[in-house]
Each structure stands twice: as C-alpha cells, then as structure tokens.
Motif scaffolding. Structure first.
Motif, mmCIF file in Angstrom:
data_model
loop_
_atom_site.group_PDB
_atom_site.id
_atom_site.type_symbol
_atom_site.label_atom_id
_atom_site.label_comp_id
_atom_site.label_asym_id
_atom_site.label_seq_id
_atom_site.Cartn_x
_atom_site.Cartn_y
_atom_site.Cartn_z
ATOM 1 N N THR A 73 31.732 42.882 60.598
ATOM 2 C CA THR A 73 31.202 43.020 59.252
ATOM 3 C C THR A 73 32.185 42.356 58.302
ATOM 4 O O THR A 73 33.278 41.966 58.694
ATOM 5 C CB THR A 73 30.974 44.494 58.887
ATOM 6 N N GLY A 74 31.786 42.214 57.051
ATOM 7 C CA GLY A 74 32.698 41.620 56.078
ATOM 8 C C GLY A 74 31.983 40.767 55.064
ATOM 9 O O GLY A 74 30.753 40.619 55.071
ATOM 10 N N SER A 75 32.774 40.173 54.173
ATOM 11 C CA SER A 75 32.253 39.320 53.114
ATOM 12 C C SER A 75 33.430 38.517 52.566
ATOM 13 O O SER A 75 34.174 37.947 53.342
ATOM 14 C CB SER A 75 31.561 40.176 52.034
ATOM 15 N N HIS A 76 33.630 38.491 51.249
ATOM 16 C CA HIS A 76 34.688 37.644 50.678
ATOM 17 C C HIS A 76 35.389 38.360 49.537
ATOM 18 O O HIS A 76 34.848 39.287 48.923
ATOM 19 C CB HIS A 76 34.094 36.319 50.177
ATOM 20 N N LEU A 77 36.613 37.901 49.233
ATOM 21 C CA LEU A 77 37.408 38.470 48.146
ATOM 22 C C LEU A 77 37.507 37.542 46.942
ATOM 23 O O LEU A 77 37.943 37.978 45.872
ATOM 24 C CB LEU A 77 38.830 38.812 48.639
ATOM 25 N N ASP A 78 37.147 36.257 47.098
ATOM 26 C CA ASP A 78 37.199 35.352 45.947
ATOM 27 C C ASP A 78 36.037 35.632 45.015
ATOM 28 O O ASP A 78 34.998 36.166 45.421
ATOM 29 C CB ASP A 78 37.220 33.893 46.399
ATOM 30 N N THR A 79 36.217 35.290 43.741
ATOM 31 C CA THR A 79 35.209 35.576 42.722
ATOM 32 C C THR A 79 34.877 34.315 41.931
ATOM 33 O O THR A 79 35.524 33.283 42.062
ATOM 34 C CB THR A 79 35.701 36.637 41.716
ATOM 35 N N GLN A 80 33.877 34.440 41.085
ATOM 36 C CA GLN A 80 33.596 33.434 40.079
ATOM 37 C C GLN A 80 34.671 33.498 38.986
ATOM 38 O O GLN A 80 35.399 34.497 38.871
ATOM 39 C CB GLN A 80 32.220 33.685 39.464
ATOM 40 N N PRO A 81 34.799 32.464 38.144
ATOM 41 C CA PRO A 81 35.788 32.517 37.058
ATOM 42 C C PRO A 81 35.578 33.708 36.125
ATOM 43 O O PRO A 81 36.549 34.291 35.631
ATOM 44 C CB PRO A 81 35.573 31.190 36.320
ATOM 45 N N THR A 82 34.320 34.054 35.870
ATOM 46 C CA THR A 82 34.006 35.265 35.107
ATOM 47 C C THR A 82 33.140 36.153 35.995
ATOM 48 O O THR A 82 31.966 36.394 35.702
ATOM 49 C CB THR A 82 33.291 34.933 33.778
ATOM 50 N N GLY A 83 33.730 36.623 37.086
ATOM 51 C CA GLY A 83 33.008 37.408 38.075
ATOM 52 C C GLY A 83 33.137 38.893 37.841
ATOM 53 O O GLY A 83 33.796 39.353 36.908
ATOM 54 N N GLY A 84 32.479 39.650 38.737
ATOM 55 C CA GLY A 84 32.495 41.097 38.629
ATOM 56 C C GLY A 84 33.393 41.743 39.667
ATOM 57 O O GLY A 84 34.106 41.071 40.416
ATOM 58 N N LYS A 85 33.330 43.074 39.728
ATOM 59 C CA LYS A 85 34.206 43.853 40.601
ATOM 60 C C LYS A 85 33.613 44.128 41.981
ATOM 61 O O LYS A 85 34.271 44.741 42.817
ATOM 62 C CB LYS A 85 34.537 45.193 39.940
ATOM 63 N N TYR A 86 32.355 43.676 42.237
ATOM 64 C CA TYR A 86 31.683 44.112 43.460
ATOM 65 C C TYR A 86 31.186 42.970 44.342
ATOM 66 O O TYR A 86 31.098 43.131 45.557
ATOM 67 C CB TYR A 86 30.497 45.019 43.096
ATOM 68 N N ASP A 87 30.840 41.851 43.748
ATOM 69 C CA ASP A 87 30.312 40.700 44.497
ATOM 70 C C ASP A 87 31.325 40.285 45.563
ATOM 71 O O ASP A 87 32.432 39.861 45.243
ATOM 72 C CB ASP A 87 30.044 39.554 43.509
ATOM 73 N N GLY A 88 30.930 40.413 46.821
ATOM 74 C CA GLY A 88 31.811 40.035 47.927
ATOM 75 C C GLY A 88 32.755 41.137 48.328
ATOM 76 O O GLY A 88 32.738 41.612 49.469
ATOM 77 N N VAL A 89 33.565 41.607 47.386
ATOM 78 C CA VAL A 89 34.610 42.584 47.719
ATOM 79 C C VAL A 89 34.005 43.883 48.238
ATOM 80 O O VAL A 89 34.603 44.556 49.096
ATOM 81 C CB VAL A 89 35.532 42.823 46.505
ATOM 82 N N PHE A 90 32.814 44.265 47.758
ATOM 83 C CA PHE A 90 32.177 45.474 48.290
ATOM 84 C C PHE A 90 31.966 45.355 49.789
ATOM 85 O O PHE A 90 32.234 46.299 50.545
ATOM 86 C CB PHE A 90 30.849 45.742 47.583
#
Length: 411
Positions: free
Chosen positions: A80-97
């Motif tokens: 399982t897994g996803s990613h830790l990088d974000t958009q320049p003005t990203g949120g707290k959950y996209d990927g990291v959740f």
C-alpha cells in the motif's frame, strides 16, 4: 477482524505532524518533490517505520519501501502507499493520507499482534504530483516499466535540475533496482479530490478505475515588437494565438461532457514586459476522459485547431504530447476486497471512477490493484483549503486494514 480497528487519533496526529513540514499560511502544505522539505518528510516517515519494526529499502528512483515481515516472508508482499510530495499550494491530505494510512495499518497489526502470511509493505512514490518534474507519477511509472530509468532520472525542473541530481543531493538515490518484482496486491487510500462522495453522503468510494489523461506542452513563436509603434494589423502576437488555442481547449472540454476535463494550468509569456508584444508563449494542456475513444477525439480536435491557428497567423509552433495514460480498470479481487472491507466495518459506500491520476494507475499494470476514496470537503483538492474529517480518514484506513489482511492471508 471485525473487532480490530485502527487508532484514528494516532493517524490524525501523524497527519498533523507531517503537515508541519512545508506548512503554508493558509493551512496547506508545500513539499515539492526532492526539495529539502520533501527530504524532511521522507526522514520523518522512515523514522516512524523504524519505530514500527520495519525494514526500509530505497530504489534508484527514490521510492521508499517499508516492510513488515510475513510468516512466509519469501512470498510477494501486499503493498500500500501513495506519495509525500505536494502541489505548490497543496493540502494536508493529498497523497500523504495514503502513506500514513499504510503506516497506521502496520502499527495496528503490531498492536493486535496479527501475523500475516505475506509481508506487508508501505511505499512512498517519488514525484507523483509532477508539479516540479513532469510528467506526473514518473517514479511509479519507472517501477511499472512505463518509463525507463534513464528517462526518469533525467526529468528536469524549470531550473534545469534533474531528478537524478536532486535524489543524490537529498540522500535518497537508493541502490535497489526499480520494479521487476512480484506484488501480491496493491492498495492506495486517498481523498476523493472531487465532490461525489460528499454529495451522495457516502463514507467510502470503491474505486473501479481511473480516467485516461493526455498532457501537452505547446510553444507558440511570433515576433517581439514595440507595443506603441507597431500597428495591430502587422503584429505577430504569440499571446493572442495562444489565447485562441486556450479558448479552444475549454470548448473541447465543454463539448465532451459529462466526463471530459480540459485545463491550461501553466503559461509563460516572453519577454513578459508590459510594453513589448509577446514573441513567445509556452503553455500546458491537460485532457482527461474515462473513455479512450473520446480522449482520442479531443486530441485530434486540439491538434487540428492549433495547427490551423499557427498556419493562418504565420506563427511557428512546437506541439508535444509529453504524457499519455490510458483509462484504467482495477483488479476485480482487489475491488471486491475494498467493498467487503467497507461492509465488514459497516461504512456506507459506492462505486466510483477516479477523475485524477494516481500511482495506483501505473502499479495496476504490474500488480492486482485497488483504491479506496474518502470524502473531502466541497471536493476541493490541490488547494491549501483541502480538508477531510478525522472520522472519514479513520474509516478509509479501517477499510484498507481489512483489505490488506484479507489479501495478505491468501496464498
């Protein structure tokens, strides 16, 4: 299993701790891939996995794999897994959740001293967003054999820095080969990034597949000239030509509803001076649709219009499709495991198609794959205002737990 639940408070605390890294003034996060902040997030995740008794390996694309041993550790892992990088003005959950939900599953298995026959791994995929290095999902793409290693490492940002150089700089240029190994099943938990679950008042989205995507980079070259003395009829204004194509992009999206999406998200005008006619404009186009034949029709319409615009106006044009990801159907057994996990845990659920690309889309080419969606407030994502409730996040993590345990005990 019915009495085994993740600790929602612990998951939430982990999410909030990670959100401090690259925190923005409006409550979001900016952790661009392979920056110092990305390294800090990776280091924190790795320390938590070490505390959970995992072994950690990093491959040549910087993908991280934290492994909890199985009773038959020679069997292929359930991942399982996803990613830790974000958009320049990203949120707290996209990927990291998806990453920290995987960690919470490992912690819960430890809490209840649950043994799985297959090992369980949590992956952090490098540069999923594609905001610093295009295209998106490049490292999971190398893992799945969509791109070769040289291509992945050579991707450069707007300053000319390559992924290979930046991986070395932050200490995540691993030694493990990328891909080429069997995976029993892969699951990715994610916020929906759309409004459907919230509108339908469902807690869990059982993801059946994902839209296809085409990304383009277009450069229009006209002629720079003085904004005052140059008559309108004699101008070759590259920005005017680009604006016509941009309007056509929107028209194509609107004419292929209900599912089409068409976006121009990046524009660079040169020389970018208020009293000089733009001589060159670079911009990107993002097309999406769940049916490949319609996505191909959208592609043909854009190419024809852009070519006619350039020819009629006497402009030079460079038109390049830099990424194509066909529509995806997820594995039936993995989809059923997510649906069964929702039922066991007692959560309302519905089938759904992902409107966004995810690492799971590439991993589905080399392993049975499924995804779990939870609602996000007003469907907003790629935005500092991105929000999800602790309860919904814990629910998604519980479904992930059930799905993983089921697949990890099937030999």
């Amino acid at each position: 299993m019915q009495n085994m639940n993740v600790k929602g408070d612990r998951l939430w605390e982990s999410l909030m701790e990670m959100a401090k890294i690259g925190a923005t003034k409006k409550g979001g996060c900016c952790r661009l891939a392979l920056t110092d902040l990305d390294k800090e997030g990776r280091d924190l995740f790795s320390s938590w996995c070490n505390d959970a008794g995992c072994t950690i390996k990093v491959d040549k694309m910087g993908n991280i794999f934290a492994r909890r041993a199985g009773t038959r550790d020679d069997l292929p892992p359930v991942m399982t897994g996803s990613h830790l990088d974000t958009q320049p003005t990203g949120g707290k959950y996209d990927g990291v959740f998806g990453v920290l939900a995987g960690l919470e599953v490992l912690r819960t298995l430890n809490d209840f001293d649950v043994k799985t026959e297959h090992p369980v791994e949590v992956a952090v995929w490098t540069n999923e967003e594609g905001s610093r290095f295009a295209p998106a999902m490049v490292a999971s793409g190398v893992f799945a054999g969509v791109f070769d290693l040289e291509y992945g490492l050579s991707r450069a940002d707007l300053d000319g820095k390559t992924m290979g150089e930046e991986l070395k700089r932050i200490g995540y240029a691993g030694t493990e080969e990328v891909g080429g190994r069997e995976i029993k099943a892969f699951f990715e938990a994610h916020i929906e990034q759309g409004p459907i679950l919230e509108h339908e008042e469902k807690t869990i989205g059982v993801v059946m597949g994902a839209q296809g995507q085409r990304w383009y980079e277009i450069t229009i070259t006209g002629q720079e000239a003085h904004a005052g003395p140059t008559p309108m009829a004699r101008r070759k204004d590259a920005l005017v030509a680009a604006s016509k194509i941009i309007t056509e992009v929107n028209r194509i999206g609107m004419d292929n509803q209900p599912f089409a999406c068409a976006t121009v998200g990046l524009i660079q005008s040169s020389p970018n001076s208020r009293n000089t006619i733009p001589g060159e404009v670079f911009f990107t186009v993002d097309f999406r649709h769940p049916k490949d034949e319609i996505l191909s029709k959208m592609d043909a319409e854009l190419r024809a219009f852009a070519e006619k615009t350039a020819k009629d106006g006497g402009y030079e044009m460079k038109f390049e499709e830099i990424w194509y990801s066909p529509p995806v159907e997820f594995d039936t057994d993995c989809v059923n495991a997510v649906r069964k996990g929702s039922e066991i845990a007692g959560y309302s659920h519905m089938d759904i198609i992902s409107g966004a690309g995810h690492d799971a889309c590439y991993i589905s080419r080399v392993a049975p794959t499924g995804m779990i969606f939870v609602p996000c407030e007003n469907g907003i994502s790629h935005n500092e205002e991105e929000e999800a409730t602790p309860e919904d996040l814990a629910a998604g993590c519980n479904v992930l737990l059930h799905a993983i345990v089921e697949r990890a005990n099937i030999v």
